[in-house]
Design a protein around this motif. Sequence first.
Motif, short mmCIF file in Angstrom:
data_model
loop_
_atom_site.label_atom_id
_atom_site.label_comp_id
_atom_site.label_asym_id
_atom_site.label_seq_id
_atom_site.Cartn_x
_atom_site.Cartn_y
_atom_site.Cartn_z
N PRO A 104 0.76 -1.24 0.00
CA PRO A 104 0.09 -0.07 -0.29
C PRO A 104 0.88 1.36 0.00
O PRO A 104 0.53 2.21 -0.66
CB PRO A 104 -0.88 -0.01 1.36
N ALA A 105 1.98 1.28 0.66
CA ALA A 105 2.78 2.24 0.46
C ALA A 105 3.50 2.73 -0.59
O ALA A 105 3.98 3.92 -0.96
CB ALA A 105 3.74 2.34 1.75
N HIS A 106 3.54 1.74 -1.64
CA HIS A 106 4.16 2.07 -2.87
C HIS A 106 3.17 1.86 -4.27
O HIS A 106 3.86 1.29 -5.26
CB HIS A 106 5.32 0.86 -3.09
N LEU A 107 1.93 1.91 -4.17
CA LEU A 107 1.11 1.80 -5.18
C LEU A 107 1.16 3.01 -6.20
O LEU A 107 1.27 2.65 -7.53
CB LEU A 107 -0.34 1.80 -4.73
N THR A 108 1.22 4.09 -5.99
CA THR A 108 1.47 5.12 -6.76
C THR A 108 3.13 5.51 -7.23
O THR A 108 3.79 5.59 -6.17
CB THR A 108 0.71 6.51 -6.30
N ASN A 109 3.40 5.40 -8.24
CA ASN A 109 4.88 5.48 -8.54
C ASN A 109 5.65 4.40 -8.06
O ASN A 109 6.44 4.61 -7.52
CB ASN A 109 5.27 6.79 -8.46
N CYS A 110 5.15 3.15 -8.03
CA CYS A 110 5.81 2.13 -7.54
C CYS A 110 7.14 1.79 -8.21
O CYS A 110 8.09 1.49 -7.25
CB CYS A 110 5.03 0.73 -7.68
N CYS A 111 7.48 2.29 -9.16
CA CYS A 111 8.78 1.75 -9.71
C CYS A 111 8.65 2.49 -11.30
O CYS A 111 7.65 3.11 -11.64
CB CYS A 111 9.09 0.45 -10.04
N THR A 112 9.78 2.38 -12.18
CA THR A 112 9.91 2.72 -13.31
C THR A 112 9.79 1.67 -14.33
O THR A 112 10.55 0.95 -14.49
CB THR A 112 11.25 3.59 -13.73
N PRO A 113 8.49 1.37 -14.64
CA PRO A 113 8.24 0.24 -15.79
C PRO A 113 9.20 0.33 -16.84
O PRO A 113 9.37 1.22 -17.30
CB PRO A 113 6.78 0.25 -16.01
N GLU A 114 9.34 -1.08 -17.63
CA GLU A 114 9.84 -0.98 -18.93
C GLU A 114 8.92 -0.19 -19.82
O GLU A 114 7.77 -0.08 -19.87
CB GLU A 114 10.17 -2.32 -19.44
N PRO A 115 9.49 0.38 -20.77
CA PRO A 115 8.82 0.92 -22.03
C PRO A 115 8.08 -0.35 -22.67
O PRO A 115 8.52 -1.18 -22.72
CB PRO A 115 9.94 1.71 -22.77
N VAL A 116 7.12 0.06 -23.30
CA VAL A 116 6.36 -0.76 -24.10
C VAL A 116 7.16 -1.24 -25.43
O VAL A 116 8.08 -0.26 -26.10
CB VAL A 116 5.01 -0.09 -24.76
N ALA A 117 7.40 -2.46 -25.59
CA ALA A 117 8.08 -2.93 -26.69
C ALA A 117 7.56 -2.55 -28.09
O ALA A 117 6.32 -2.83 -28.30
CB ALA A 117 8.26 -4.65 -26.70
N SER A 118 8.38 -2.11 -28.87
CA SER A 118 7.98 -1.54 -30.21
C SER A 118 7.84 -2.96 -30.97
O SER A 118 8.53 -3.60 -31.01
CB SER A 118 9.01 -0.67 -31.07
N SER A 119 6.54 -2.88 -31.41
CA SER A 119 6.26 -3.90 -32.51
C SER A 119 6.45 -3.70 -33.80
O SER A 119 6.17 -2.43 -34.34
CB SER A 119 4.95 -4.53 -32.07
#
Length: 154
Positions: free
Chosen positions: A98-113
Amino acid sequence: MEVLMQATICGSPGCGAVPVVQWRRRPTAAELDVIVRAEQARRDKARLLADPALPTPQFGPLPTAADVVISVYGCTKHHVTLAAAALVHSAACLAPDPAHLTNCCTPEPVASSPSTGQVAMTTLATGWTVPAVPTVPSPPTPPLVQPSGPATLP
């Protein structure tokens, strides 16, 4: 390769509610070590059980962190946004804590297809829009063969 490492309950510490959102994250070093050891054991067993008259089984490289994702689940109170759930999170992601739900991490960018391009459309006189790609007519259906004479059962 997706690895299911936990039961399908909310992953927030002590919650255990039914999940409503699922997202993926990369494995931690410890999780990846368990996955690689299990894969190596599977390969060793396959080589041991292989028929000696046949060529030795060949395998590709062992999985890396880039090849594996871990499923994470969140209930109605402990979940990331739908946009964040569509991305692969880092191994250090602390959600659904619960303490880390917003801005939990920097997700990987969407892979370009690879670009599939837009399908060209044609508007018919009636106002209907259909794909401009020509269709190949299907071969004619052969006529049904009717038996001559009375039908008999075997």
